[in-house]
Design a protein around this motif. Structure first.
Motif, PDB file in Angstrom:
ATOM      1  N   ALA A  63       0.817  -1.212   0.000  1.00  0.00           N
ATOM      2  CA  ALA A  63       0.000   0.000   0.000  1.00  0.00           C
ATOM      3  C   ALA A  63       0.849   1.259   0.000  1.00  0.00           C
ATOM      4  CB  ALA A  63      -0.934   0.003   1.207  1.00  0.00           C
ATOM      5  N   THR A  64       2.072   1.168   0.492  1.00  0.00           N
ATOM      6  CA  THR A  64       2.928   2.349   0.600  1.00  0.00           C
ATOM      7  C   THR A  64       3.790   2.588  -0.635  1.00  0.00           C
ATOM      8  OG1 THR A  64       4.839   1.207   1.605  1.00  0.00           O
ATOM      9  CG2 THR A  64       3.062   1.922   3.078  1.00  0.00           C
ATOM     10  N   VAL A  65       3.886   1.603  -1.533  1.00  0.00           N
ATOM     11  CA  VAL A  65       4.828   1.736  -2.659  1.00  0.00           C
ATOM     12  C   VAL A  65       4.181   1.607  -4.030  1.00  0.00           C
ATOM     13  CG1 VAL A  65       6.785   0.946  -1.280  1.00  0.00           C
ATOM     14  CG2 VAL A  65       5.498  -0.728  -2.638  1.00  0.00           C
ATOM     15  N   LEU A  66       2.878   1.323  -4.092  1.00  0.00           N
ATOM     16  CA  LEU A  66       2.214   1.149  -5.379  1.00  0.00           C
ATOM     17  C   LEU A  66       1.679   2.467  -5.921  1.00  0.00           C
ATOM     18  CD1 LEU A  66       0.027  -2.044  -4.777  1.00  0.00           C
ATOM     19  CD2 LEU A  66       2.181  -1.901  -6.042  1.00  0.00           C
ATOM     20  N   THR A  67       1.771   2.636  -7.226  1.00  0.00           N
ATOM     21  CA  THR A  67       1.098   3.746  -7.883  1.00  0.00           C
ATOM     22  C   THR A  67      -0.395   3.459  -7.983  1.00  0.00           C
ATOM     23  OG1 THR A  67       1.317   2.774 -10.086  1.00  0.00           O
ATOM     24  CG2 THR A  67       3.118   4.188  -9.329  1.00  0.00           C
ATOM     25  N   ALA A  68      -1.162   4.485  -8.284  1.00  0.00           N
ATOM     26  CA  ALA A  68      -2.541   4.266  -8.701  1.00  0.00           C
ATOM     27  C   ALA A  68      -2.514   3.461  -9.995  1.00  0.00           C
ATOM     28  CB  ALA A  68      -3.238   5.595  -8.919  1.00  0.00           C
ATOM     29  N   GLY A  69      -3.413   2.496 -10.112  1.00  0.00           N
ATOM     30  CA  GLY A  69      -3.476   1.666 -11.306  1.00  0.00           C
ATOM     31  C   GLY A  69      -2.427   0.577 -11.374  1.00  0.00           C
ATOM     32  N   ALA A  70      -1.654   0.366 -10.300  1.00  0.00           N
ATOM     33  CA  ALA A  70      -0.595  -0.642 -10.303  1.00  0.00           C
ATOM     34  C   ALA A  70      -1.163  -2.050 -10.452  1.00  0.00           C
ATOM     35  CB  ALA A  70       0.223  -0.548  -9.017  1.00  0.00           C
ATOM     36  N   VAL A  71      -0.335  -2.942 -10.993  1.00  0.00           N
ATOM     37  CA  VAL A  71      -0.699  -4.346 -11.180  1.00  0.00           C
ATOM     38  C   VAL A  71       0.181  -5.201 -10.272  1.00  0.00           C
ATOM     39  CG1 VAL A  71      -0.751  -6.279 -12.812  1.00  0.00           C
ATOM     40  CG2 VAL A  71      -1.436  -3.991 -13.550  1.00  0.00           C
ATOM     41  N   VAL A  72      -0.435  -6.162  -9.585  1.00  0.00           N
ATOM     42  CA  VAL A  72       0.277  -7.072  -8.688  1.00  0.00           C
ATOM     43  C   VAL A  72       0.011  -8.506  -9.144  1.00  0.00           C
ATOM     44  CG1 VAL A  72       0.506  -7.908  -6.318  1.00  0.00           C
ATOM     45  CG2 VAL A  72       0.083  -5.473  -6.754  1.00  0.00           C
ATOM     46  N   VAL A  73       1.084  -9.271  -9.358  1.00  0.00           N
ATOM     47  CA  VAL A  73       0.973 -10.672  -9.758  1.00  0.00           C
ATOM     48  C   VAL A  73       1.670 -11.535  -8.712  1.00  0.00           C
ATOM     49  CG1 VAL A  73       1.502 -12.411 -11.512  1.00  0.00           C
ATOM     50  CG2 VAL A  73       0.924 -10.073 -12.209  1.00  0.00           C
ATOM     51  N   VAL A  74       0.938 -12.483  -8.142  1.00  0.00           N
ATOM     52  CA  VAL A  74       1.495 -13.399  -7.152  1.00  0.00           C
ATOM     53  C   VAL A  74       1.317 -14.824  -7.653  1.00  0.00           C
ATOM     54  CG1 VAL A  74       1.312 -14.287  -4.798  1.00  0.00           C
ATOM     55  CG2 VAL A  74       1.083 -11.829  -5.223  1.00  0.00           C
ATOM     56  N   TYR A  75       2.427 -15.565  -7.687  1.00  0.00           N
ATOM     57  CA  TYR A  75       2.439 -16.954  -8.162  1.00  0.00           C
ATOM     58  C   TYR A  75       2.643 -17.899  -6.987  1.00  0.00           C
ATOM     59  CZ  TYR A  75       4.409 -21.254 -10.130  1.00  0.00           C
ATOM     60  OH  TYR A  75       4.676 -22.563 -10.429  1.00  0.00           O
ATOM     61  N   GLY A  76       1.934 -19.012  -7.015  1.00  0.00           N
ATOM     62  CA  GLY A  76       2.139 -20.044  -6.009  1.00  0.00           C
ATOM     63  C   GLY A  76       0.892 -20.896  -5.846  1.00  0.00           C
ATOM     64  N   PRO A  77       0.916 -21.838  -4.888  1.00  0.00           N
ATOM     65  CA  PRO A  77      -0.259 -22.667  -4.615  1.00  0.00           C
ATOM     66  C   PRO A  77      -1.251 -21.927  -3.721  1.00  0.00           C
ATOM     67  CG  PRO A  77       1.516 -23.305  -3.151  1.00  0.00           C
ATOM     68  CD  PRO A  77       2.068 -22.207  -4.033  1.00  0.00           C
ATOM     69  N   PHE A  78      -2.532 -22.168  -3.948  1.00  0.00           N
ATOM     70  CA  PHE A  78      -3.578 -21.579  -3.112  1.00  0.00           C
ATOM     71  C   PHE A  78      -4.670 -22.602  -2.871  1.00  0.00           C
ATOM     72  CE2 PHE A  78      -1.546 -17.893  -4.998  1.00  0.00           C
ATOM     73  CZ  PHE A  78      -1.463 -17.017  -3.930  1.00  0.00           C
ATOM     74  N   ASN A  79      -5.327 -22.461  -1.722  1.00  0.00           N
ATOM     75  CA  ASN A  79      -6.526 -23.235  -1.437  1.00  0.00           C
ATOM     76  C   ASN A  79      -7.759 -22.424  -1.832  1.00  0.00           C
ATOM     77  OD1 ASN A  79      -5.017 -25.328  -0.350  1.00  0.00           O
ATOM     78  ND2 ASN A  79      -5.224 -24.601   1.761  1.00  0.00           N
ATOM     79  N   TYR A  80      -8.855 -23.149  -2.071  1.00  0.00           N
ATOM     80  CA  TYR A  80     -10.126 -22.508  -2.418  1.00  0.00           C
ATOM     81  C   TYR A  80     -11.228 -23.105  -1.557  1.00  0.00           C
ATOM     82  CZ  TYR A  80      -7.674 -20.461  -6.318  1.00  0.00           C
ATOM     83  OH  TYR A  80      -6.779 -19.740  -7.065  1.00  0.00           O
TER      84      TYR A  80
END
Length: 209
Positions: free
Chosen positions: A126-143
């Motif tokens: 939240a402190t380092v992203l611009t407006a309109g920034a894109v974040v991509v996180v890769y890994g395993p997740f549960n649903y």
């Protein structure tokens, strides 16, 4: 001279991840990679996407190994890696006028961190992203609290035996943290070996300081 650190998984997953990043980072400029690990992903992605300035970061112990990969590749768009402990900060600043990043990438990190560190990860973003920034996180997740495969269940058991604070995270709980800082989930891409790429975009008007 020490050998560069090497993770076979990086070679296996880099092309599927690159397919997502080419699309999501096509109009980006400054990328912060959180948890660069060996540095393999950084040199591969930065070489494939030369329009990006790819800033590696990780805990101090990993920086020498990352630097070995960056130094050998000698790419113009990979500055020296910087130290980042998501729980303690400080978070790095981009090399531009406002010091913010318009993209963040992180692979295989959230299940290694404890949950307080996962929360700190998003609070830091939240402190380092611009407006309109894109974040991509890769890994395993549960649903819905369920493992997506037997192999992920076994992997989660291995993680918890190694460190009870770690474990595969539920995608909905992670998304709630993302939404709390103005990120909207725009894609959830199935990847090989029962992994995912979660893609968020930040609201284009509000930026936290």
């Amino acid at each position: 001279m020490s050998e560069r650190p090497y993770a076979p998984a990086c070679d296996r997953n880099r092309d599927p991840i690159l397919g997502v990043l080419r699309e999501q980072f096509a109009d980006r400029r400054d990328v912060l990679e959180v948890g660069s690990g060996t540095g393999q992903h950084a040199v591969y992605f930065a070489a494939a996407m030369p329009w990006l300035r790819w800033q590696c970061s990780d805990q101090a112990a990993s920086l020498p190994g990352i630097a070995m990969w960056l130094d050998e590749a000698a790419l113009a768009n990979t500055p020296a890696p910087v130290e980042l402990d998501v729980a303690g900060g400080p978070w790095p600043r981009a090399d531009n006028d406002d010091g913010r990043f318009d993209a963040v990438f992180s692979a295989n990190t959230l299940h290694i961190m404890g949950w307080p560190e996962v929360r700190a990860f998003f609070a830091g973003l939240a402190t380092v992203l611009t407006a309109g920034a894109v974040v991509v996180v890769y890994g395993p997740f549960n649903y819905d609290g369920q493992y997506s495969s037997d192999s992920n269940r076994d992997f989660d058991g291995w993680l918890k035996a190694r460190d009870p604070r770690s474990g595969i995270r539920d995608a909905a709980k992670v998304d709630a943290l993302a939404r709390a800082i103005g990120l909207r989930l725009v894609a959830d891409v199935a990847m090989p070996a029962n992994n995912r790429c979660l893609v968020w975009k930040r609201d284009a008007v509000a930026v936290s300081s």
